[in-house]
Write an enzyme that holds these catalytic residues in place. Structure first.
Site, PDB file in Angstrom:
ATOM      1  N   ARG A   1       1.030 -47.896  25.158  1.00 18.48           N
ATOM      2  CA  ARG A   1       1.640 -46.599  24.845  1.00 18.48           C
ATOM      3  C   ARG A   1       0.580 -45.541  25.116  1.00 18.48           C
ATOM      4  O   ARG A   1      -0.509 -45.568  24.543  1.00 18.48           O
ATOM      5  CB  ARG A   1       2.086 -46.549  23.385  1.00 18.48           C
TER       6      ARG A   1
ATOM      7  N   HIS B   1      10.632 -44.461  28.296  1.00 18.48           N
ATOM      8  CA  HIS B   1      10.532 -45.318  27.106  1.00 18.48           C
ATOM      9  C   HIS B   1      11.549 -46.460  27.294  1.00 18.48           C
ATOM     10  O   HIS B   1      12.552 -46.534  26.594  1.00 18.48           O
ATOM     11  CB  HIS B   1      10.848 -44.486  25.857  1.00 18.48           C
TER      12      HIS B   1
ATOM     13  N   GLN C   1      12.815 -48.713  24.348  1.00 19.75           N
ATOM     14  CA  GLN C   1      13.756 -47.988  23.485  1.00 19.75           C
ATOM     15  C   GLN C   1      15.152 -48.015  24.101  1.00 19.75           C
ATOM     16  O   GLN C   1      16.145 -48.294  23.421  1.00 19.75           O
ATOM     17  CB  GLN C   1      13.282 -46.538  23.319  1.00 19.75           C
TER      18      GLN C   1
ATOM     19  N   ASP D   1      16.730 -36.551  20.241  1.00 24.06           N
ATOM     20  CA  ASP D   1      15.339 -36.944  19.991  1.00 24.06           C
ATOM     21  C   ASP D   1      14.587 -35.688  19.562  1.00 24.06           C
ATOM     22  O   ASP D   1      15.118 -34.563  19.666  1.00 24.06           O
ATOM     23  CB  ASP D   1      14.748 -37.549  21.282  1.00 24.06           C
TER      24      ASP D   1
ATOM     25  N   CYS E   1      16.165 -42.267  18.529  1.00 25.34           N
ATOM     26  CA  CYS E   1      15.121 -43.292  18.645  1.00 25.34           C
ATOM     27  C   CYS E   1      14.204 -43.336  17.431  1.00 25.34           C
ATOM     28  O   CYS E   1      13.570 -44.349  17.180  1.00 25.34           O
ATOM     29  CB  CYS E   1      14.302 -43.065  19.914  1.00 25.34           C
TER      30      CYS E   1
ATOM     31  N   ARG F   1      15.130 -52.871  18.432  1.00 27.39           N
ATOM     32  CA  ARG F   1      13.874 -52.865  19.195  1.00 27.39           C
ATOM     33  C   ARG F   1      13.279 -54.276  19.183  1.00 27.39           C
ATOM     34  O   ARG F   1      12.796 -54.773  20.198  1.00 27.39           O
ATOM     35  CB  ARG F   1      12.867 -51.880  18.567  1.00 27.39           C
TER      36      ARG F   1
HETATM   37  N1  NVA Z   1      10.135 -38.427  22.716  1.00 23.32           N
HETATM   38  C1  NVA Z   1       9.380 -38.938  21.594  1.00 23.32           C
HETATM   39  C2  NVA Z   1       9.776 -40.341  21.309  1.00 23.32           C
HETATM   40  C3  NVA Z   1       9.075 -40.987  20.145  1.00 23.32           C
HETATM   41  C4  NVA Z   1       9.452 -42.416  19.955  1.00 23.32           C
HETATM   42  C5  NVA Z   1       7.903 -38.825  21.889  1.00 23.32           C
HETATM   43  O1  NVA Z   1       7.503 -39.075  23.036  1.00 23.32           O
HETATM   44  O2  NVA Z   1       7.140 -38.473  20.997  1.00 23.32           O
HETATM   45  N1   CP Z   2      11.147 -45.068  18.622  1.00 26.14           N
HETATM   46  C1   CP Z   2       9.852 -45.376  18.659  1.00 26.14           C
HETATM   47  O1   CP Z   2       9.269 -45.718  19.700  1.00 26.14           O
HETATM   48  O2   CP Z   2       9.246 -45.331  17.442  1.00 26.14           O
HETATM   49  P1   CP Z   2       7.684 -45.415  17.151  1.00 26.14           P
HETATM   50  O3   CP Z   2       7.048 -44.184  17.744  1.00 26.14           O
HETATM   51  O4   CP Z   2       7.569 -45.479  15.666  1.00 26.14           O
HETATM   52  O5   CP Z   2       7.139 -46.657  17.808  1.00 26.14           O
END
Ligand code: NVA
Ligand code: CP
Length: 317
Positions: A112, A139, A142, A234, A274, A302
């Site tokens: 990540r 993602h 997700q 989101d 998400c 997930r």
């Molecule tokens: N769009 C959000 C998703 C978090 C799971 C981010 O990138 O922070």
């Molecule tokens: N939806 C998601 O990826 O959650 P986290 O950021 O908690 O991993």
């Protein structure tokens, strides 16, 4: 005996669902459902016995970290949490060296990071599968869990209309890809200046030609949500964009998913997010905590979707 379909993805990376065929995506979902049913019966096929997954987290995570780690354990393997604070990557060690070295120890690498280019570089130099656990662009894990949740609730994707309302971000991009692959119509409604990436949109539209999915974007949330089967939103400021919170709040306020907007959807629409969510910003408490919301099933999925990915990429089945 748990019957897992051999998909033919062994050794492949997962950077975006756009790299997979429709059949591969559908088979991952089937295997995810099989693994979910098995787990509910107390069966945990040890398909990854002796295997290790390195998990590089440059950003915070609740769901992704816990579901990958628990998933590896349930499959008989092991996961290592690797933060840049502890890795030499955080002190400037090149991605190329990190990829080559980790490949000598572990059987898969999950990452990540804000930079999608970094994940592409890691994949280029890694001889084990690399799984994108969120970048600024996509993602995919997700989106697989989202598809699984929709499949459970609606049975089939064909003829469904999913509407994503809000910031045209990584999650929106992966939903475009996901809908295109399974033949589900996707409409993304964003304000001017917060739209999805044009290249990703074009790739999703190209992929949709194969399944017949209709992919479109608009700036009109009300027109978009009319007759929706699925409403998705989101956060307005994704990780890395926190400094823009107040300007984003102003631009995105008309895109809040509230009861007035949701009333335009079909009577049996489902609401997905998400998570993490900000009640009172992108969605009201009435909607996210209401009877149409399946956010906790979605979060649970997930685990099951990722187990299917881990098995497909890392097991010799
Ligand atoms: N769009 C959000 C998703 C978090 C799971 C981010 O990138 O922070
Ligand atoms: N939806 C998601 O990826 O959650 P986290 O950021 O908690 O991993």
């Amino acid at each position: 005996m748990v019957s897992i379909t051999k998909i033919g993805l062994t050794g492949r990376h997962l950077l975006t669902l756009l790299d997979y065929t429709s059949t591969e995506v559908e088979q991952l979902l089937e295997n995810a459902l099989t693994l979910k049913e098995a787990q509910k019966k107390g069966e945990c096929p040890q398909l990854l016995a002796g295997k290790s997954l390195g998990m590089i987290f440059e950003n915070a995570s609740t769901r992704t970290r816990v579901s990958f780690e628990v998933g590896m354990t349930q499959l008989g393997g092991h996961a290592l949490f690797l933060s840049p604070r502890d890795l030499q990557i955080g002190r400037g060690e090149p991605i190329k060296d990190t990829a080559n070295v980790l490949s000598r120890y572990v059987d898969g690498i999950m990452i990540r990071t804000n930079s999608h280019e970094k994940v592409e570089e890691l994949a280029e130099y890694s001889s084990v599968p690399v799984i994108n656990a969120l970048t600024d662009a996509y993602h995919p894990c997700q989106a697989l869990a989202d598809l699984l949740t929709i499949k459970e609730q609606k049975k089939s994707f064909r003829g469904l209309k999913m509407v994503y309302v809000g910031d045209g971000n990584n999650v929106a991009h992966s939903l475009l890809a996901a809908g295109a692959k399974v033949g589900m119509d996707v409409v993304v409604a964003t304000p001017e200046g917060y739209g999805v990436d044009e290249t990703i949109l074009a790739r999703a539209k190209e992929a949709a030609k194969e399944t017949g999915a209709h992919i479109s974007v608009t700036t009109d949330p009300k027109a978009a949500v009319r007759d929706a089967d699925v409403i998705y939103t989101d956060v307005w400021a994704s990780m890395g964009y926190e400094a823009e919170q107040s300007t984003r709040e102003a631009a995105l306020a008309p895109y809040q998913v509230n009861e007035e907007l949701a009333a335009l959807a079909k009577d049996d629409f489902i609401f997905l997010h998400c998570l993490p969510a900000h009640r009172g910003e992108e969605v009201t408490a009435e909607v996210i905590d209401g009877k149409h919301s399946f956010i906790y099933d979605q979060a649970e999925n997930r685990l099951h979707a990722q187990k299917a990915v881990l098995v497909a990429l890392m097991a010799n089945v």
